[in-house]
Structure formats: structure tokens, C-alpha cells
Design an enzyme around this catalytic site. Structure first.
Site, PDB file in Angstrom:
ATOM      1  N   GLU A  98       0.825  -1.216   0.000  1.00  0.00           N
ATOM      2  CA  GLU A  98       0.000   0.000   0.000  1.00  0.00           C
ATOM      3  C   GLU A  98       0.851   1.254   0.000  1.00  0.00           C
ATOM      4  O   GLU A  98       2.001   1.240   0.440  1.00  0.00           O
ATOM      5  CB  GLU A  98      -0.915   0.009   1.238  1.00  0.00           C
ATOM      6  CG  GLU A  98      -2.371  -0.330   0.934  1.00  0.00           C
ATOM      7  CD  GLU A  98      -3.109   0.754   0.131  1.00  0.00           C
ATOM      8  OE1 GLU A  98      -2.459   1.578  -0.547  1.00  0.00           O
ATOM      9  OE2 GLU A  98      -4.343   0.768   0.192  1.00  0.00           O
ATOM     10  N   ASP A  99       0.278   2.319  -0.502  1.00  0.00           N
ATOM     11  CA  ASP A  99       0.971   3.604  -0.474  1.00  0.00           C
ATOM     12  C   ASP A  99       0.846   4.259   0.909  1.00  0.00           C
ATOM     13  O   ASP A  99       1.812   4.761   1.457  1.00  0.00           O
ATOM     14  CB  ASP A  99       0.431   4.546  -1.562  1.00  0.00           C
ATOM     15  CG  ASP A  99      -1.098   4.674  -1.562  1.00  0.00           C
ATOM     16  OD1 ASP A  99      -1.775   3.994  -0.752  1.00  0.00           O
ATOM     17  OD2 ASP A  99      -1.623   5.456  -2.373  1.00  0.00           O
ATOM     18  N   ASP A 102      -4.169   5.088   6.248  1.00  0.00           N
ATOM     19  CA  ASP A 102      -4.733   6.318   6.799  1.00  0.00           C
ATOM     20  C   ASP A 102      -5.794   5.933   7.840  1.00  0.00           C
ATOM     21  O   ASP A 102      -5.464   5.505   8.937  1.00  0.00           O
ATOM     22  CB  ASP A 102      -5.294   7.133   5.632  1.00  0.00           C
ATOM     23  CG  ASP A 102      -5.789   8.513   6.014  1.00  0.00           C
ATOM     24  OD1 ASP A 102      -5.211   9.123   6.919  1.00  0.00           O
ATOM     25  OD2 ASP A 102      -6.753   8.992   5.391  1.00  0.00           O
ATOM     26  N   PHE A 151      -2.217  16.126   4.497  1.00  0.00           N
ATOM     27  CA  PHE A 151      -2.482  15.501   3.200  1.00  0.00           C
ATOM     28  C   PHE A 151      -1.229  15.579   2.332  1.00  0.00           C
ATOM     29  O   PHE A 151      -0.742  16.655   2.029  1.00  0.00           O
ATOM     30  CB  PHE A 151      -3.675  16.141   2.499  1.00  0.00           C
ATOM     31  CG  PHE A 151      -4.174  15.278   1.375  1.00  0.00           C
ATOM     32  CD1 PHE A 151      -4.985  14.184   1.638  1.00  0.00           C
ATOM     33  CD2 PHE A 151      -3.795  15.519   0.062  1.00  0.00           C
ATOM     34  CE1 PHE A 151      -5.411  13.347   0.608  1.00  0.00           C
ATOM     35  CE2 PHE A 151      -4.222  14.697  -0.975  1.00  0.00           C
ATOM     36  CZ  PHE A 151      -5.038  13.614  -0.693  1.00  0.00           C
ATOM     37  N   ARG A 164       1.120  12.272  -8.800  1.00  0.00           N
ATOM     38  CA  ARG A 164       1.646  10.925  -8.541  1.00  0.00           C
ATOM     39  C   ARG A 164       3.107  10.799  -8.974  1.00  0.00           C
ATOM     40  O   ARG A 164       3.852   9.978  -8.440  1.00  0.00           O
ATOM     41  CB  ARG A 164       0.828   9.870  -9.300  1.00  0.00           C
ATOM     42  CG  ARG A 164      -0.595   9.698  -8.819  1.00  0.00           C
ATOM     43  CD  ARG A 164      -1.190   8.432  -9.429  1.00  0.00           C
ATOM     44  NE  ARG A 164      -2.639   8.370  -9.360  1.00  0.00           N
ATOM     45  CZ  ARG A 164      -3.341   7.940  -8.309  1.00  0.00           C
ATOM     46  NH1 ARG A 164      -2.721   7.566  -7.217  1.00  0.00           N
ATOM     47  NH2 ARG A 164      -4.661   7.903  -8.349  1.00  0.00           N
TER      48      ARG A 164
END
Ligand code: IMP
Ligand code: MG
Length: 178
Positions: A98-99, A102, A151, A164
Site C-alpha cells: 500500500e501507499d 490512513d 495531506f 503521482r
């Protein structure tokens, strides 16, 4: 693009070092096993490809795409599979890549679905982790960096499909999304 970034949180060099470290650890931990990386599109494809190239044991890769966010910066709570894996995972040693972890809603849901498919083992590897935001009961087994509740974009992470391709992780200016 760069003008929308408030500050660099994690540089390209720091990312490289950490990814190498994670790959070394995983290669050692999964020696002699039947390792499959599940890359969660789209955000984690950059991290996953860097990680994968540094793995020194035999490993396979598959892709899954789930949606949890529209173009906003807050979780919708709704998670759906947009593109499923190509092959069964029964009996395999699976690592979900996963990036960012959260709220954990996405990964919690995804790992429950995948567990039902009977992998031999299932672990989670995320390059970024926001511990303060967690609402679902989930932790990652391999974590690159714990980051504050801001964020971020870059290194695969987007805001509204942009940023990205930034090679670093940066904090997005609030003015871009507020
Ligand atoms: P969760 O379900 O809240 O854990 O959200 C996971 C997904 O939300 C990630 O895979 C990202 O696509 C997205 N996300 C969460 N935080 C950020 C962020 O800071 N920047 C960009 N995307 C994020
Ligand atoms: Mg994602």
C-alpha cells in the site's frame, strides 16, 4: 505542479534508503516461501515497483484496484473492488503493498476479503502510515514512515489524480483543495 507543494516531507533519497531496507527485510523473512505481492492500484504502483526490483528471492505480483476516495481528501467509508486479482491466492504467502495507511478502512476491508480466499499468510507493507487517523482495527507489518496527519502527494499518491509522478512525498498546500 511543484508550486502546489508546501514542503517536502520525505526526499527521494530517504525513500530509496527505506525501500531498500524494507526489501532486504522482506527477502530475509520470506526465504523459501511462495511470495506474492498484491499491489493496490493506483497509489502504490510506484512504491511497489521500487520495492519489487529490490527483492532478492522469487516473488510474483498481482494487482487489485479499490476505491475509497473520490477527489476529496477525506475517506468516504465506501470501498469497492474496481479491478480484482487475476489469479487465486490460496496457499500463497501474500503481502499487500500500500501507499498509505490512513483511516485503515480500505485495508481492513481488503484484508478481510483476501483472507477468505485462503492465503497461507497475509501481511501488509505500507510506505506511509498516519497512526493518528486510524479508525479501523488494522496495523501494518512493514512500515516505511509514520507521518503526521497532513495531506501528502507524490511517490504515487495523488490529489484528484495529480502529483503521482513527484519523486518525493510532499505536503500539499491547503489552498489547492480548500
Ligand atoms: P484509508 O482507507 O483511509 O486508510 O485510505 C487509504 C487510501 O486513501 C490510500 O490508499 C490513499 O489512496 C488515500 N489517502 C489517504 N491519505 C492520503 C494522503 O495524505 N494523500 C493521498 N492519498 C491519501
Ligand atoms: Mg490508494
Amino acid at each position: 505542479m511543484i508550486n502546489d507543494i508546501e514542503r517536502v516531507l520525505i526526499s527521494e533519497e530517504t525513500l530509496n534508503h527505506k525501500v531498500a531496507e524494507l526489501a532486504k527485510q522482506i527477502s530475509a523473512d520470506y526465504e523459501g516461501r511462495d511470495l506474492l505481492f498484491i499491489t493496490v492500484l493506483k497509489g502504490s504502483f510506484v512504491f511497489a515497483s521500487d520495492l519489487f526490483r529490490r527483492i532478492t528471492i522469487p516473488a510474483k505480483v498481482d494487482f487489485i484496484s479499490v476505491s475509497s476516495y473520490g477527489s476529496s481528501t477525506k475517506t468516504s467509508g465506501v470501498v469497492k473492488i474496481i479491478k480484482d486479482l487475476d489469479k487465486p491466492i490460496e496457499g500463497l504467502d501474500v503481502i499487500i503493498v500500500e501507499d498509505i495507511l490512513d483511516s485503515g478502512v480500505t485495508l481492513n476491508y481488503l484484508s478481510q476479503i483476501l483472507k477468505q480466499r485462503g492465503p497461507r499468510s497475509l501481511k501488509i507493507c505500507t510506505i506511509l502510515n498516519k497512526p493518528d487517523r486510524r479508525i479501523a482495527p488494522i496495523t501494518a507489518d512493514y512500515v516505511g514512515f509514520d507521518i503526521p496527519d497532513e495531506f501528502v502527494v507524490g511517490y504515487g499518491l495523488d490529489y484528484d489524480e495529480k502529483y503521482r509522478n513527484l519523486p518525493f512525498v510532499g505536503v500539499l498546500k491547503r489552498s489547492v483543495y480548500e
